[in-house]
Design a protein around this motif. Structure first.
Motif, mmCIF file in Angstrom:
data_model
loop_
_atom_site.group_PDB
_atom_site.id
_atom_site.type_symbol
_atom_site.label_atom_id
_atom_site.label_comp_id
_atom_site.label_asym_id
_atom_site.label_seq_id
_atom_site.Cartn_x
_atom_site.Cartn_y
_atom_site.Cartn_z
ATOM 1 N N ALA A 256 0.782 -1.173 -0.048
ATOM 2 C CA ALA A 256 -0.056 0.054 -0.043
ATOM 3 C C ALA A 256 1.068 1.228 0.121
ATOM 4 C CB ALA A 256 -0.866 -0.139 1.306
ATOM 5 N N GLY A 257 0.377 2.037 -0.712
ATOM 6 C CA GLY A 257 1.261 3.610 -0.830
ATOM 7 C C GLY A 257 1.110 4.226 0.402
ATOM 8 N N VAL A 258 2.334 4.452 1.079
ATOM 9 C CA VAL A 258 2.294 5.157 2.383
ATOM 10 C C VAL A 258 2.901 6.663 2.406
ATOM 11 C CG1 VAL A 258 1.996 3.054 3.695
ATOM 12 C CG2 VAL A 258 4.086 4.183 3.166
ATOM 13 N N ARG A 259 3.523 6.818 1.631
ATOM 14 C CA ARG A 259 4.310 7.962 1.402
ATOM 15 C C ARG A 259 4.463 8.594 -0.093
ATOM 16 N NH1 ARG A 259 6.758 11.132 5.356
ATOM 17 N NH2 ARG A 259 6.487 9.688 7.044
ATOM 18 N N MET A 260 4.469 9.837 -0.360
ATOM 19 C CA MET A 260 5.108 10.331 -1.552
ATOM 20 C C MET A 260 6.261 11.436 -1.386
ATOM 21 S SD MET A 260 1.567 10.742 -4.065
ATOM 22 C CE MET A 260 0.684 9.286 -4.501
ATOM 23 N N THR A 261 7.229 11.322 -1.979
ATOM 24 C CA THR A 261 8.188 12.302 -1.793
ATOM 25 C C THR A 261 8.538 12.875 -3.440
ATOM 26 O OG1 THR A 261 10.166 12.882 -0.880
ATOM 27 C CG2 THR A 261 9.997 10.907 -1.520
ATOM 28 N N GLY A 262 9.034 14.239 -3.531
ATOM 29 C CA GLY A 262 9.572 14.574 -4.772
ATOM 30 C C GLY A 262 9.948 15.897 -4.685
ATOM 31 N N THR A 263 9.965 16.280 -5.707
ATOM 32 C CA THR A 263 10.137 17.853 -6.174
ATOM 33 C C THR A 263 9.097 18.720 -7.015
ATOM 34 O OG1 THR A 263 11.563 17.589 -8.194
ATOM 35 C CG2 THR A 263 12.898 17.302 -6.086
#
Length: 811
Positions: A256-263
């Motif tokens: 399951a997707g728990v975190r998104m990180t990026g720019t």
């Protein structure tokens, strides 16, 4: 170690018990085995001298125990050790408290290291301070890593700022969103102004893009992986920017997707550039299409209607018209493209007094006027009233010019509301006006061509009738012009040579007078000096012991050397004057300025005089190995000829031979031969060339049976002349020399001198790689000229006048 152990035992009395000795020994072993440096100082003595250090201390600092014991720990400090930290240590020692600091110390080899130092006081059973224990840990690697990490973070932050980029992190479960300061700056928020939730992020997205972004984010949370989303954001001040979000979805153990990180990066400039590029490409496509129709079609009305219709569609405006001006400052709408529900004005005549008095001259000078709102623009009321009658709220006016003449106006009307005209829209109408001007001019030219076509057809018949006559006249003129140019060049060269001959004769005369004076007086001076020397010798003989003053003067002037050298000096002067007289005589003989008529002369004398003048080019020097001249002279009678002109022929041919040998390796040889021939030999010249170039078969049909002649052969061992060039070498103005080194007239005039002036023949024989030979045949009898054109060559000149002038200047 024994001494260290004894000192170590001194701070904790053993009291003679076996178990305590064992414990102390174990403690000492443990301290010795640790990787941290341990020092123990004696607090009861001034300056806290070190009484113990473990092996790790030596490993860290490089100082052995014998160099450490008895010293204060401050010997590890340097000039750049933080004084505040040092003061903190001193304060701890004074107050008998523990302290832990980080300071910069130096090893024995001078290299620095970062020392994490912990100092602890030690008291005896009575509570009296006896020692301090210092524990040193080398944390240089950690400090350097922290510094590198800090520098990396600084570079990353600078890079993000430069790229208009920030980083973000979204915890899907909690909905918390963390932004960097750069993201807040991109979104136009003050530091700390972001709400920190996913909803707060969605509120920043442009309403037209919000649904699309929400759908994509939800889908990414389900499927995971990397992602890239471009969308618009709405800033608090109402302005719009474009950004691109790049990042990745992090998943838990069950997927399951728990975190998104990026720019997130501001790409507004790129989007604006792309929009401008698309607009520019569309404009170019539009203008190219109009230009192609103008080139391919002569139907002006169709071209104009299509052009204004396409421009109106591109501008998304309500009306575009082409307004033509009349000579009385009135005008009429000749072309119109209009959207539905608006009043057409095609064909309507307009009389605008405001335009004629205030604006005509501005548009004639190329003025472009963009009115965003006629009610707020600085225009006259009469003009506002006119525009309102056409339902206009905003307009864009561009002049259509034909040269300096104002043909009319290209006008875009916006009727629904005021409008701000973009620069690209103004540029489009400006370029379109140029294309329309071309179409109008093309139409006018077409009408003129149609009008002139009939007249031209009539003129062509007359032209064809006179064409043959004109061609014949042109041919005659070209021939006359060529003859004139040739004669003019020869006359100019002849005049130059005549002036040069006068100069040579004058210089020779002026030099000859003083030289004769000097030469005539040297003999007398020599006799006088000899008499004086004899007198001096008589004095020396009859008065062997002269006065002291005479003896001093004799020694000062070196009388013996003077008596010996003075006659030699006079002999040298006599030789020098003789040499000058020979050169002067050669110059006079070469120029023959006083011998313009034919007269018998010695051919050998002319050749020798020419060689004397060219001696500077024949002699070897540091840069030139020189040229060897071989003379094979026969016994010749005097030849009746123009001596000065014939000398110029010798000068031309020998100079060319020297030029041909410039790139030739040694030996460089020029051979000059002369011989007397009679009729049988003149009929067939069967003389073999000295360098075996070929057999010379030279027929002479200009000499009668009783005539005799002189044959002069001048050959060199150069690279030879190609056959194609041999055919042209006697043509006027033909030369193979570089610009500035030859006029192409030397051999041409030499040919005229030999053939036309003397009735002889000049021939060139050459074999590439072997050499070249020129044969000059001169009859002994006086033969009248057969060619009337030879009058122009009375004074034949060389093609290298500049070279000869330089020779005379050197002499």
């Amino acid at each position: 170690m024994n001494n260290q152990s004894a000192n170590f035992g001194a701070f904790d009395p053993i009291n003679g018990r076996q178990s305590e000795n064992v414990d102390l020994w174990l403690y000492e072993r443990g301290i010795a085995a640790t990787s941290c440096g341990v020092t123990i100082t004696d607090a009861t003595q001034p300056h806290n001298p070190i009484i113990y250090c473990n092996p790790a201390f030596e490993s860290i600092t490089g100082f052995p125990p014998e160099e450490v014991l008895g010293r204060n720990c401050k010997f590890l400090q340097g000039k750049d050790t933080d004084l505040a930290v040092v003061e903190q240590i001193r304060q701890a020692l004074r107050t008998k408290q523990e302290c832990q600091v980080v300071l910069k110390n130096y090893r024995k080899n001078g290299t620095p290291f970062w020392n994490e130092l912990k100092i602890s006081p030690v008291c005896d059973r009575n509570g009296n301070l006896t020692n301090f224990i210092g524990v040193q840990t080398d944390i240089t690697s950690r400090i350097e890593s922290e510094a590198a990490l800090k520098a990396s973070e600084t570079r990353l932050r600078l890079a993000l700022n430069a790229a208009k980029m920030g980083v973000w992190d979204w915890d899907v479960d909690s909905g918390k969103v963390t932004w960097s300061e750069e993201v807040e700056s991109i979104f136009g928020l003050e530091a700390g102004g972001f709400g920190g939730t996913y909803e707060a992020y969605l509120n920043c997205i442009h309403p037209e893009d919000c649904y699309r972004v929400t759908q994509q984010m939800s889908r990414l949370a389900e499927i995971g992986g990397d992602f890239k989303i471009e969308h618009r954001i709405l800033l608090p001040d109402g302005s719009v920017r474009w950004v691109v979000n790049r990042g990745a979805v992090l998943r838990d153990l069950i997927g399951a997707g728990v975190r998104m990180t990026g720019t997130v990066m501001d790409i507004s400039d790129r989007k604006q550039a792309e929009l401008a590029l698309r607009q520019q490409l569309e404009i170019e496509r539009l203008l190219n299409g109009i230009a192609q129709r103008i080139r391919q079609s002569l139907k002006l009305e169709e071209v104009l209607n299509t052009a204004v219709a396409e421009v109106r569609q591109f501008l998304k405006t309500d009306r575009v018209v082409l307004y033509r001006l009349n000579s009385d400052d009135s005008g009429v709408v000749v072309v119109e493209s209009i959207a539905a529900n608006w009043m057409p004005i095609l064909g309507q005549s307009i009389q605008d007094s405001c335009f004629a008095s205030k604006h005509f001259h501005h548009y004639q000078q190329g003025r472009i006027r963009a009115i965003e709102d006629i009610q707020t623009a600085n225009i006259q009321k009469c003009h506002i009233k006119l525009l309102e009658s056409f339902q206009v709220k905003a307009n864009l006016v561009v002049p259509v010019l034909q040269g300096e003449k104002l043909w009319g106006l290209l006008i875009a009307h916006h009727c629904s509301e005021p409008r701000k005209w973009e620069e690209v829209e103004v540029d489009l109408l400006k370029q379109l006006s140029v294309q329309l001007a071309i179409a109008l001019q093309q139409s006018e030219l077409y009408q003129q061509v149609q009008t002139e076509l009939t007249e031209r057809k009539q003129a062509e018949a007359a032209l064809r009738q006179s064409e043959n006559n004109l061609k014949e006249q042109a041919m005659q003129l070209r021939l006359a012009l060529n003859d004139l140019q040739s004669a003019q060049s020869q006359l100019i060269q002849s005049e130059k040579m005549s002036s040069l001959g006068q100069l040579v004769a004058g210089v020779a005369h002026e030099i000859n007078n003083p030289v004769n004076f000097i030469s005539g007086n040297i003999n007398h001076a020599s006799q006088y000096i000899q008499d004086l020397l004899n007198l001096v010798q008589l004095y020396q003989k009859n008065y062997p012991n002269p006065a002291e003053e005479i003896q001093e003067e004799t020694e000062a002037i070196d009388l013996e050397f003077l008596v010996e050298d003075l006659p030699k000096m006079l002999d040298s002067m006599r030789i020098g004057t003789s040499r000058i007289r020979e050169i002067v005589l050669s110059l006079r003989n070469f120029s023959r300025h006083d011998e313009a008529e034919k007269k018998p002369v010695d051919i050998h004398e002319g050749i020798d005089n020419t060689l004397l003048i060219l001696q500077h080019r024949l002699k070897p020097n540091s840069n030139n190995p020189g040229v060897q001249v071989i003379k094979n002279y026969s016994d010749l009678p005097q030849v009746d000829c123009y001596a000065g002109q014939l000398n110029q022929v010798f000068m031309n041919i020998i100079s060319n031979a020297i030029d041909a040998l410039e790139e030739q390796p040694s030996p460089r040889i020029i051979t000059i031969s002369t011989e007397l021939v009679i009729k049988s030999e003149l009929g067939v010249w069967s003389c073999e060339l000295s360098n075996n170039l070929s057999n010379n078969l030279l027929a002479h049909n200009y000499i009668n049976e009783k005539s005799k002649g002189v044959l002069i052969r001048i050959s060199d061992n150069g690279s030879g002349i190609p056959e194609a060039v041999q055919k042209k070498i006697f043509d006027p103005f033909f030369t193979t020399k570089s610009v500035g080194k030859g006029t192409g007239m030397g051999l041409s005039i030499s040919y005229q001198v030999v053939v036309d002036r003397h009735g002889g023949q000049l021939t060139c024989l050459s074999t590439p790689g072997v050499g070249t030979e020129f044969l000059i045949a001169i009859p002994l009898e006086n033969i009248e000229q057969k060619n009337a054109k030879a009058v122009a060559t009375d004074l034949a000149i060389t093609n290298d006048v500049d070279d000869q002038t330089q020779v005379l200047q050197r002499l």
